[in-house]
Design a protein around this motif. Structure first.
Motif, PDB file in Angstrom:
ATOM      1  N   PRO A  68      15.055 -29.844 -32.752  1.00 19.05           N
ATOM      2  CA  PRO A  68      16.050 -30.769 -33.321  1.00 19.05           C
ATOM      3  C   PRO A  68      17.215 -30.068 -34.007  1.00 19.05           C
ATOM      4  N   HIS A  69      16.970 -28.910 -34.592  1.00 19.84           N
ATOM      5  CA  HIS A  69      18.057 -28.180 -35.253  1.00 19.84           C
ATOM      6  C   HIS A  69      19.039 -27.633 -34.218  1.00 19.84           C
ATOM      7  N   LEU A  70      18.518 -27.127 -33.120  1.00 20.80           N
ATOM      8  CA  LEU A  70      19.389 -26.601 -32.068  1.00 20.80           C
ATOM      9  C   LEU A  70      20.147 -27.735 -31.374  1.00 20.80           C
ATOM     10  N   GLN A  71      19.516 -28.886 -31.224  1.00 28.84           N
ATOM     11  CA  GLN A  71      20.205 -30.035 -30.627  1.00 28.84           C
ATOM     12  C   GLN A  71      21.402 -30.442 -31.481  1.00 28.84           C
ATOM     13  N   ARG A  72      21.237 -30.411 -32.778  1.00 28.20           N
ATOM     14  CA  ARG A  72      22.354 -30.774 -33.661  1.00 28.20           C
ATOM     15  C   ARG A  72      23.420 -29.685 -33.671  1.00 28.20           C
ATOM     16  N   ALA A  73      23.003 -28.432 -33.593  1.00 31.83           N
ATOM     17  CA  ALA A  73      23.954 -27.316 -33.629  1.00 31.83           C
ATOM     18  C   ALA A  73      24.826 -27.266 -32.379  1.00 31.83           C
ATOM     19  N   ARG A  74      24.322 -27.759 -31.269  1.00 32.87           N
ATOM     20  CA  ARG A  74      25.111 -27.659 -30.031  1.00 32.87           C
ATOM     21  C   ARG A  74      26.318 -28.581 -30.023  1.00 32.87           C
ATOM     22  N   ASN A  75      26.429 -29.447 -31.006  1.00 32.07           N
ATOM     23  CA  ASN A  75      27.610 -30.308 -31.110  1.00 32.07           C
ATOM     24  C   ASN A  75      28.831 -29.556 -31.625  1.00 32.07           C
ATOM     25  N   ASN A  76      28.618 -28.355 -32.137  1.00 28.95           N
ATOM     26  CA  ASN A  76      29.723 -27.534 -32.616  1.00 28.95           C
ATOM     27  C   ASN A  76      30.233 -26.685 -31.449  1.00 28.95           C
ATOM     28  N   PRO A  77      31.514 -26.811 -31.105  1.00 28.49           N
ATOM     29  CA  PRO A  77      32.035 -26.061 -29.947  1.00 28.49           C
ATOM     30  C   PRO A  77      31.901 -24.540 -30.071  1.00 28.49           C
ATOM     31  N   HIS A  78      31.890 -24.021 -31.293  1.00 31.14           N
ATOM     32  CA  HIS A  78      31.786 -22.568 -31.476  1.00 31.14           C
ATOM     33  C   HIS A  78      30.355 -22.064 -31.298  1.00 31.14           C
ATOM     34  N   LEU A  79      29.391 -22.945 -31.454  1.00 25.73           N
ATOM     35  CA  LEU A  79      27.978 -22.569 -31.348  1.00 25.73           C
ATOM     36  C   LEU A  79      27.326 -23.108 -30.085  1.00 25.73           C
TER      37      LEU A  79
END
Length: 167
Positions: A68-79
């Motif tokens: 779930p943390h990676l799913q949320r992080a992928r919304n950032n274009p830089h990450l």
């Protein structure tokens, strides 16, 4: 430490050093996860701290909790690409190869130049395809790397063996 353990002869001393190394790595991971959790609690909407927590959980082989943390992080274009790659690896570690393949293909679709990240994604896709029994896809992904970088990991060996075995 790994070098020291690698140079020792097999036996109880080597086993003790390996266990000590595992223990130290476990302690380090627990500390990093704890610190990252605190940062997430302070700023739950920050994708960077979500990514860091997901990455530490992945490194500690806590794949389910990392997702779930990676799913949320992928919304950032830089990450995005790095988060998708780690997310795919979490799925792969959980033997969810179809979901891993979907994530890797999504990342691949966003990469244009044959840079280290694209090679890593292609290599991961190849290994996933191999596990899924998709021999043609497996070789296709490896050949794409082979054409651009003969020396990347064991790609040359794998591709050349496919020709010598009559595939």
């Amino acid at each position: 430490m790994d070098e020291i353990v690698g140079q020792m002869e097999a036996g109880p001393e080597l086993d003790a050093k390996r266990e000590e190394l595992r223990h130290l790595k476990r302690q380090r991971n627990e500390k990093l996860i704890g610190e990252a959790r605190e940062r997430v609690e302070r700023n739950p909407t920050d994708p960077q701290v979500r990514f860091e927590l997901g990455q530490h959980l992945f490194n500690a082989e806590e794949f389910t909790e990392a997702i779930p943390h990676l799913q949320r992080a992928r919304n950032n274009p830089h990450l995005r690409i790095r988060a998708i790659l780690l997310l795919g690896r979490c799925y792969e570690a959980k033997n969810m190869h179809d979901l891993a393949e979907t994530q890797m293909k999504e990342a691949l679709g966003e990469l244009t130049a044959m840079d280290p990240t694209k090679k890593e994604v292609l290599y991961s896709l190849a290994l996933i395809a191999q596990k899924m029994g998709k021999k043609d896809d497996y070789l296709d992904y490896l050949k794409r790397i082979y054409e651009a970088d003969y020396g990347y990991r064991d790609v040359a060996k794998r591709v050349e063996e496919s020709y010598s075995s009559g595939n």
